[in-house]
Design a protein around this motif. Structure first.
Motif, PDB file in Angstrom:
ATOM      1  N   GLU A  25      71.724  48.879  38.863  1.00  0.00           N
ATOM      2  CA  GLU A  25      72.968  49.482  39.335  1.00  0.00           C
ATOM      3  C   GLU A  25      72.825  49.867  40.807  1.00  0.00           C
ATOM      4  N   ARG A  26      73.926  49.829  41.537  1.00  0.00           N
ATOM      5  CA  ARG A  26      73.885  50.190  42.956  1.00  0.00           C
ATOM      6  C   ARG A  26      73.355  51.609  43.141  1.00  0.00           C
ATOM      7  N   LYS A  35      68.867  56.011  50.543  1.00  0.00           N
ATOM      8  CA  LYS A  35      69.863  55.772  51.589  1.00  0.00           C
ATOM      9  C   LYS A  35      71.178  55.344  50.973  1.00  0.00           C
ATOM     10  N   GLU A  36      72.200  55.283  51.772  1.00  0.00           N
ATOM     11  CA  GLU A  36      73.543  54.982  51.279  1.00  0.00           C
ATOM     12  C   GLU A  36      73.832  53.490  51.144  1.00  0.00           C
ATOM     13  N   ARG A  37      73.104  52.668  51.897  1.00  0.00           N
ATOM     14  CA  ARG A  37      73.341  51.218  51.873  1.00  0.00           C
ATOM     15  C   ARG A  37      72.103  50.494  51.377  1.00  0.00           C
ATOM     16  N   VAL A  38      72.323  49.432  50.638  1.00  0.00           N
ATOM     17  CA  VAL A  38      71.233  48.567  50.203  1.00  0.00           C
ATOM     18  C   VAL A  38      71.076  47.502  51.285  1.00  0.00           C
ATOM     19  N   THR A  39      69.854  47.354  51.804  1.00  0.00           N
ATOM     20  CA  THR A  39      69.623  46.455  52.926  1.00  0.00           C
ATOM     21  C   THR A  39      68.660  45.322  52.551  1.00  0.00           C
ATOM     22  N   VAL A  68      77.338  42.227  41.581  1.00  0.00           N
ATOM     23  CA  VAL A  68      78.407  42.493  40.615  1.00  0.00           C
ATOM     24  C   VAL A  68      79.451  43.345  41.337  1.00  0.00           C
ATOM     25  N   GLN A  69      80.641  42.801  41.487  1.00  0.00           N
ATOM     26  CA  GLN A  69      81.725  43.468  42.222  1.00  0.00           C
ATOM     27  C   GLN A  69      82.809  43.906  41.258  1.00  0.00           C
ATOM     28  N   ILE A  77      78.864  47.050  42.597  1.00  0.00           N
ATOM     29  CA  ILE A  77      78.580  48.148  41.674  1.00  0.00           C
ATOM     30  C   ILE A  77      77.190  47.985  41.054  1.00  0.00           C
ATOM     31  N   ALA A  78      76.661  46.762  41.124  1.00  0.00           N
ATOM     32  CA  ALA A  78      75.345  46.490  40.566  1.00  0.00           C
ATOM     33  C   ALA A  78      74.835  45.167  41.131  1.00  0.00           C
TER      34      ALA A  78
END
Length: 92
Positions: A25-26, A35-39, A68-69, A77-78
């Motif tokens: 999951e995100r 952190k807030e963003r997955v890089t 997964v949007q 979202i994942a």
């Protein structure tokens, strides 16, 4: 990364090892990496952790990533990680 997050990532990679697929999951990713963003750098760490599970890390199975949007947001979202060699086209 905190020890509990390393353990969570290891659990996900164990599932990937045994089943060929895992869903992260995100919120798990942002929590693990703090952190807030997955890089891209985060995915490199995941890839390195995956390779370390093999006796010969250079022989680690290649992975594929699917986002997964949902229809309401721009962020995934994942994420689904798959072992590439297990992905086959649909027999049509």
């Amino acid at each position: 990364m905190q020890q509990r997050h390393r353990n969570r990532l290891k659990d996900k990679l164990d599932q990937l090892w045994h089943e060929g697929i895992t869903r992260i999951e995100r919120w798990e990713m942002v929590s693990m990496f703090g952190k807030e963003r997955v890089t891209v750098a985060d995915w490199r760490i995941v890839q390195e952790a995956w390779a370390e599970m093999f006796e010969k890390p250079e022989k680690a199975d290649a992975l594929a990533l699917m986002k997964v949007q949902n229809t309401t947001g721009q962020l995934p979202i994942a994420y689904v990680l798959l072992i590439k060699s297990g992905v086959k086209p649909l027999p049509l």
